[in-house]
Design an enzyme around this catalytic site. Structure first.
Site, mmCIF file in Angstrom:
data_model
loop_
_atom_site.group_PDB
_atom_site.id
_atom_site.type_symbol
_atom_site.label_atom_id
_atom_site.label_comp_id
_atom_site.label_asym_id
_atom_site.label_seq_id
_atom_site.Cartn_x
_atom_site.Cartn_y
_atom_site.Cartn_z
ATOM 1 N N ASP A 1 -1.710 9.525 -10.666
ATOM 2 C CA ASP A 1 -1.669 8.409 -11.636
ATOM 3 C C ASP A 1 -0.240 8.135 -12.082
ATOM 4 O OD1 ASP A 1 -4.394 8.242 -11.460
ATOM 5 O OD2 ASP A 1 -4.798 9.300 -13.348
ATOM 6 N N ASP B 1 0.849 -1.186 0.000
ATOM 7 C CA ASP B 1 0.000 0.000 0.000
ATOM 8 C C ASP B 1 0.891 1.244 0.000
ATOM 9 O OD1 ASP B 1 -2.837 1.156 0.486
ATOM 10 O OD2 ASP B 1 -1.586 2.138 2.018
ATOM 11 N N ASN C 1 -2.612 12.896 -3.640
ATOM 12 C CA ASN C 1 -3.601 13.343 -4.638
ATOM 13 C C ASN C 1 -4.109 14.736 -4.295
ATOM 14 O OD1 ASN C 1 -3.656 11.241 -6.492
ATOM 15 N ND2 ASN C 1 -5.130 10.046 -5.296
ATOM 16 N N GLU D 1 -4.626 2.383 -4.427
ATOM 17 C CA GLU D 1 -3.169 2.503 -4.356
ATOM 18 C C GLU D 1 -2.521 1.240 -3.815
ATOM 19 O OE1 GLU D 1 -4.849 4.210 -0.502
ATOM 20 O OE2 GLU D 1 -5.388 4.114 -2.624
#
Length: 627
Positions: A500, A483, A491, A527
């Site tokens: 991304d 993770d 973000n 993620e």
């Protein structure tokens, strides 16, 4: 009524009138001949041709012309009686009616049985004619005529019946086929340029042989006529055979009436017996000629049909872009169409006599072709298959072949195979392109569009397969869940597009650390990433996780929302020995719990499912390389 209809009716009327006049002349002449011979044989009539001539005219005409023809024939027979016998009375008129009855019965039955297109060419038609016109009709008219002779002249009924029947039956059998051919213009077949050189000498030879046989007294010479008659029947068909029998009858009856020949020379035998002997001889000639001509007419029809079918087949085969191949049951080529030159570069002559197994067909495809041929022969049903054929230049192209049996026309036994071959190279290439596109599409359906690694769907499928494999082999299977730490903050700070880019980079860095083809990297969701590690224990999975953690941390990608100041990951790993009746969800659950502990312990670390203490930042001290 239209002018065209009036013209057609006028033409038919003129044709019927001409036919009636010709029938009158021939009936009259044959009546004179038969009655004249009867006077020389003490009123014993060996043969009566008039009914046969008149029957042929009636059969050649439409029903509306029958009254005119029967009237013309009746007058001709009466006139012949008056000229020869020099008398006319009720008895002659009644006998004349018996003759017309015979003609009408035969013509009516034959028209019902055979339709408007009366024809004697063919065994079935000949037998119908013999049964109706030679056996039934003379018997019916003979009953009435014999009753008249019995009551008016005192002649015994059976004697009169035999005399009438044999004379009329012989007359119809010998005169009707030739007269019918004459009325229809078929006698010209004998005199055609292409056949006259053969037919005329044969008929002249038969005539000469008959004259010789009936100018001498020996009965033995009569047997010499049959070979000559058979040759005529075989070579000239039913028209020539009928003409030959008629010639024999004319010569035999005339010479016998004049006192010549084997029958007239018999000693101690009554004239009636001599007449019966002559009739039996002529009947034998007629039967022999009829049977032989019928058999050979059928053979000619079959041969003509076979030639026509072959012509049509070749025409179709040569005009088709597909290659037509005929082989025997062993696969040896008997015929190859010219399309082989266009398709394969081979001329038909180069392929004839060779088998599928010896050339052209790719060696890898020969077993399938042999199996197909065997299956077609066993079941009798067609098969379609594809195989490779060699072009003359050495290259191979894909063809589609439609295989079926072909059979003997008479026995219907299988005698070979028909193979229709067409080029499907372009279709095969299109199929291969479609297959490649399908595989590529299938691969795309198993790849995560953002990161380029396997998606969750493919992950679930591989985990299930590896879990079942491990159950069979008894080997451990490990799972590593990864993770990205504080990715939501990333973000929020840098935007989703940069997020991304970050995920793609992490997927790449994870893949760099994978060295076994059996290991699978997948995006587990959001993620999170997952690695399936077959045949790996927990220590090996933890070591790989640590290597990945170090690789990502060494990149030092700035992340202001991460307390370490750059991108880091947390990982949880587990390894289990799968048992029957379980599924891979056990492994996912164990690895997920380890990941939770890694995140709750401060992140940027790898936690094993078996760990109970929190590891230090920097990873596990005891690492074992992934097996």
């Amino acid at each position: 009524m239209s002018a065209e209809t009036m013209s057609i009716d006028s033409q038919r009327g003129t044709s019927s009138l001409r036919l009636s006049l010709l029938a009158f002349v021939l009936t009259f002449l044959t009546g004179l001949l038969s009655l004249g011979l009867t006077r020389h044989l003490s009123h014993l009539n060996p043969i009566w041709w008039s009914n046969g001539v008149l029957l042929a005219a009636v059969l050649a005409a439409r029903k509306r012309a029958w009254p005119m023809l029967l009237a013309a024939g009746g007058v001709a027979i009466l006139l012949a009686h008056v000229i020869v016998v020099h008398t006319f009375g009720l008895a002659v008129a009644l006998i004349d009616l018996c003759n017309l009855l015979e003609v009408l019965v035969a013509a009516w039955v034959l028209r019902v049985w055979m339709g408007e297109s009366f024809d004697l060419r063919g065994a079935e038609k000949l037998w119908r004619f013999v049964l109706t016109a030679v056996l039934i009709a003379p018997s019916i008219s003979g009953v009435f005529a014999s009753l008249l002779h019995h009551y008016l002249q005192g002649i015994p009924f059976l004697q009169a019946m035999m005399q009438w029947y044999f004379a009329d039956a012989l007359g119809v059998a010998t005169a009707t086929p030739v007269a019918f051919a004459l009325y229809r213009g078929q006698v010209r077949d004998i005199w055609r340029k292409d056949t006259s050189r053969q037919n005329i000498p044969l008929l002249l030879l038969l005539t000469l042989a008959t004259v010789v046989c009936f100018l001498q007294p020996s009965v033995a010479f009569l047997f010499l006529l049959f070979p000559a008659l058979l040759v005529v029947a075989v070579q000239t068909g039913w028209t020539g055979s009928g003409a030959g029998v008629l010639l024999i009858a004319l010569i035999a009856v005339i010479l016998t009436g004049l006192g010549y020949g084997p029958m007239a020379s018999l000693e101690g035998v009554s004239l009636r017996i001599k007449t019966v002997d002559l009739q039996l001889f002529l009947a034998s000639c007629s039967i022999c000629g009829t049977i032989v001509s019928a058999i050979f007419e059928e053979r000619r029809k079959l041969l003509k049909l076979a030639v026509e079918n072959e012509r049509r087949f070749r025409s179709l085969a040569e005009s088709s872009p597909d290659v037509m191949v005929l082989t025997d049951l062993a696969g040896r080529r008997l015929y190859v169409s010219s399309a082989a030159k266009t398709l394969l570069g081979w001329s038909p002559k180069e392929l004839l006599g060779k088998t599928y197994q010896s050339n052209i067909v790719h060696s890898d495809d020969v077993p399938a072709l042999e199996e197909a041929l065997s299956d077609v022969r066993r079941t009798g049903e067609g098969r379609t298959l594809t195989y490779r054929c060699q072009h003359k230049d050495g290259s191979y192209l894909w063809v589609e072949a439609s295989l079926m049996l072909y059979r003997d026309m008479q026995s219907h036994d299988p005698i070979g195979f028909v193979n229709v071959v067409r080029d499907i190279t372009s279709r095969k290439a299109a199929e291969e392109r479609m297959q490649t596109a399908y595989l590529e599409l299938q691969a795309l359906a198993e790849i995560d569009a953002l990161t380029g690694v396997a998606n969750r769907r493919h992950f679930d499928k591989v985990l299930d397969a590896e879990w079942k494999r491990a159950i069979r082999t008894g080997a451990p299977t490990a799972l590593l869940l990864i993770d990205v730490d504080w990715f939501k903050n990333y973000n929020d700070i840098y935007g989703h597009l940069e997020g991304d880019v970050c995920l793609r980079s992490i997927a790449t860095w994870i893949s760099v650390c994978i060295h076994r083809s059996t290991d699978l990297v997948a995006r587990f969701g959001g993620e999170e990433f997952a690695l399936i590690l077959p045949d790996t224990d927990e220590a090996g999975a933890a070591a790989l996780g640590e290597r990945i953690r170090e690789e990502i941390e060494a990149r030092k990608v700035v992340h202001r929302g991460n307390e370490y100041g750059h991108i880091t990951i947390s990982a949880g790993c587990a390894s289990l020995m799968p048992m029957r009746g379980t599924s891979g969800t056990l492994l996912i659950d164990a690895a997920d719990k380890a990941l939770y502990r890694a995140k709750s312990s401060g992140r940027n670390r790898v936690m094993r499912a078996s760990d109970e203490q929190e590891p230090r930042i920097g990873g596990a001290e005891d690492t074992v390389s992934s097996t």
